[in-house]
Scaffold this active site. Sequence first.
Site, PDB file in Angstrom:
ATOM      1  N   ASP A 119       5.304  31.526  30.227  1.00  0.00           N
ATOM      2  CA  ASP A 119       4.034  31.982  29.653  1.00  0.00           C
ATOM      3  C   ASP A 119       3.912  31.626  28.166  1.00  0.00           C
ATOM      4  OD1 ASP A 119       1.607  33.233  29.560  1.00  0.00           O
ATOM      5  OD2 ASP A 119       2.434  35.239  29.331  1.00  0.00           O
ATOM      6  N   ASN A 155      -4.347  32.477  38.934  1.00  0.00           N
ATOM      7  CA  ASN A 155      -4.669  31.379  38.001  1.00  0.00           C
ATOM      8  C   ASN A 155      -5.889  30.555  38.439  1.00  0.00           C
ATOM      9  OD1 ASN A 155      -1.192  30.715  37.068  1.00  0.00           O
ATOM     10  ND2 ASN A 155      -2.717  31.973  36.052  1.00  0.00           N
TER      11      ASN A 155
HETATM   12  C1  FPP Z   1       1.056  30.308  31.530  1.00  0.00           C
HETATM   13  O1  FPP Z   1       0.702  30.093  30.177  1.00  0.00           O
HETATM   14  C2  FPP Z   1       1.466  29.060  32.142  1.00  0.00           C
HETATM   15  C3  FPP Z   1       0.957  28.522  33.274  1.00  0.00           C
HETATM   16  C4  FPP Z   1      -0.089  29.166  34.067  1.00  0.00           C
HETATM   17  C5  FPP Z   1       1.430  27.224  33.776  1.00  0.00           C
HETATM   18  C6  FPP Z   1       2.910  27.000  33.701  1.00  0.00           C
HETATM   19  C7  FPP Z   1       3.175  25.562  33.812  1.00  0.00           C
HETATM   20  C8  FPP Z   1       4.086  24.887  33.080  1.00  0.00           C
HETATM   21  C9  FPP Z   1       5.002  25.529  32.115  1.00  0.00           C
HETATM   22  C10 FPP Z   1       4.223  23.423  33.223  1.00  0.00           C
HETATM   23  C11 FPP Z   1       5.356  23.000  34.062  1.00  0.00           C
HETATM   24  C12 FPP Z   1       5.145  23.274  35.493  1.00  0.00           C
HETATM   25  C13 FPP Z   1       5.503  22.451  36.493  1.00  0.00           C
HETATM   26  C14 FPP Z   1       5.361  22.903  37.885  1.00  0.00           C
HETATM   27  C15 FPP Z   1       6.036  21.124  36.269  1.00  0.00           C
HETATM   28  P1  FPP Z   1      -0.764  30.440  29.732  1.00  0.00           P
HETATM   29  O2  FPP Z   1      -1.616  29.251  29.970  1.00  0.00           O
HETATM   30  O3  FPP Z   1      -1.229  31.666  30.433  1.00  0.00           O
HETATM   31  O4  FPP Z   1      -0.580  30.695  28.212  1.00  0.00           O
HETATM   32  P2  FPP Z   1      -1.441  31.720  27.329  1.00  0.00           P
HETATM   33  O5  FPP Z   1      -1.182  33.085  27.893  1.00  0.00           O
HETATM   34  O6  FPP Z   1      -0.861  31.556  25.959  1.00  0.00           O
HETATM   35  O7  FPP Z   1      -2.868  31.298  27.424  1.00  0.00           O
END
Ligand code: FPP
Length: 266
Positions: free
Chosen positions: A32, A80
Amino acid sequence: MSSNAKKLEREARLLGQVSRENLPFHIAIVMDGNGRWARKRGLPRIAGHRAGMNALKEIVASSHELGIKILTCYAFSTENWKRPRWEVDFLMRLPEEYLRKELPSLVEKNIIIRAMGDLERLPERTYRAVNNALESTRDNSGMILNFAINYGGRSEIVKAVKNIVQKALAGELVPEDISGDVLENHLHTEGLPDPDLLIRPSGELRISNFLLWQMAYTELWFTTILWPDFNKEQFLRAILDYQNRDRRFGGIHSGDDETGDQRQSF
Ligand code: FPP
């Protein structure tokens, strides 16, 4: 000393402190903070996700080096889908990009890829890339790298209950047969032990529908560091902290069992 040399020195010092006897067998990670990492730099959110993919590479390599047996990473939750279309599309292309680049090295490391979630709902290309990785690593025997994609803990439990009820209606089992073990055998994590350690970066102090059944006795480790900045050093710190925890699983230490001690002396 260059900053990279200092980083390597810090990693080596922490690595020296990690006990190989008491490694968490199964580590789960909520990756995250990608969006906030990007915003802080004035970059689009997708730049954060791509940086998050690089952090994932470092943690997979560190897990393999340390001898961690199972690493489960939350890549996309059932919630998501609520994100803007362009972000969902990008997140759905990431597994494909990651696997295109990393699959040869994962195969070479003898890593087994697993995926859990409602995979049928993934776009065709994502599904094919994931399926190809499952097939290509099926016969490996090393670390399990388990991706939660379109995964939600509650829907996993609901699905398991539906399957069990269907079996009961078909006369394959009676209510008395239903136990924790039976439920576990109907979850996506069938055959995997529960996580020993959950790592959640980004400062959020919640589980977010991840492995709800499986985390009953998981040790939780939180950090304010955002996932793209999470690295081997942080990973080792989480493991060291885990190794200082006292896991009793609701019981007590045998040394604290005075009745038992007395019985032993009779
Ligand atoms: C949450 O951060 C992250 C995700 C929903 C996606 C996770 C994906 C990766 C780390 C890339 C690698 C994955 C693969 C399968 C290769 P957020 O977008 O919610 O962050 P925020 O809370 O700061 O907005």
